[in-house]
Enzyme design. Structure first.
Site, PDB file in Angstrom:
ATOM      1  CB  CYS A   8      -1.088  -0.087   1.129  1.00 52.62           C
ATOM      2  SG  CYS A   8      -1.395   1.389   0.933  1.00 52.62           S
TER       3      CYS A   8
ATOM      4  CG  HIS B 239      -5.700  -2.500  -1.088  1.00 49.44           C
ATOM      5  ND1 HIS B 239      -4.547  -2.943  -0.796  1.00 49.44           N
ATOM      6  CD2 HIS B 239      -5.321  -1.322  -1.199  1.00 49.44           C
ATOM      7  CE1 HIS B 239      -3.764  -2.044   0.121  1.00 49.44           C
ATOM      8  NE2 HIS B 239      -3.842  -1.003  -0.003  1.00 49.44           N
ATOM      9  CD  GLU B 240      -6.425   0.877  -4.227  1.00 49.16           C
ATOM     10  OE1 GLU B 240      -6.502   2.428  -3.376  1.00 49.16           O
ATOM     11  OE2 GLU B 240      -5.770   0.964  -3.952  1.00 49.16           O
TER      12      GLU B 240
HETATM   13 NI    NI Z   1      -3.437   1.285   0.474  1.00 47.70          NI
END
Ligand code: NI
Length: 190
Positions: A98, A140-141
């Site tokens: 990330c 994830h986003e």
């Molecule tokens: Ni991220």
């Protein structure tokens, strides 16, 4: 314009972000800035909370995975007011990293299929289903706009092991090649 990416520990990363309306000020500029910021940092996704805006907006360009996963070759999309309506399948682990957690990669378990409703940059509505690598990037986003980071999904044991590393990220004691804001960096450095 390249925007600073906020690092782990920043309060905006913990907030559930809000839906926006088409008259959100300077939306096109923000989206353009997010693309530029993401590409500068060699990311495949970036969520608005990572540039300190608590709104339900994220962008994904999965094409860097094109060699290994052909379905990503032309996957470039803006997701606004996204809501994942279902997830299914058997949980599988895969390495994630990330831009708000530079220098770290950890295995994260997620369900492999999802359905998502969102509007694009023209506020046209879409409902789509995804699986595999694209589903994972979306999850994830999407977590970012719900105030969740992938480290929040790790076991307590793993979190304890990572405590020092996470503190280093929050204080800016980390090597990173793109512009960041570190929430715990001391203001006066000697
Ligand atoms: Ni991220």
């Amino acid at each position: 314009m390249i925007l600073p990416i906020v690092a782990y520990g920043h309060p905006t990363l913990k907030k559930v972000a809000e839906d926006i309306s088409p008259d959100y000020p300077e939306l096109n500029t923000l989206i353009a800035d997010m693309w530029e910021t993401m590409y500068e940092a060699n990311g495949v996704g970036l969520a608005a909370p990572q540039v300190n805006k608590s709104i339900r907006l994220f962008v994904i360009d999965a094409s860097p995975y094109g060699e290994d996963f052909p379905e990503t070759a032309d996957f470039k999309k803006v997701f606004i007011n996204a809501h994942i309506t279902s997830e299914s399948g058997e949980s599988a682990e895969m390495d994630e990293s990330c831009l708000s957690l530079p220098g770290m990669t950890e295995k994260v378990g997620r369900l492999p299929k999802l359905e998502i409703s969102y509007v694009d940059e023209n506020f046209e509505p879409h409902t789509e289903t995804y699986e595999g690598i694209i589903a994972r990037i979306i999850q994830h986003e999407y977590d970012h706009i719900d105030g969740v980071l992938y480290v929040d999904r790790l076991s307590n044991f793993k979190k304890i092991l990572l405590k020092g590393k996470l503190r280093d990220i929050s204080t800016g004691n980390v090597e990173v090649a793109y512009k960041m804001t570190f929430p715990l960096r001391a203001r006066i450095r000697r």
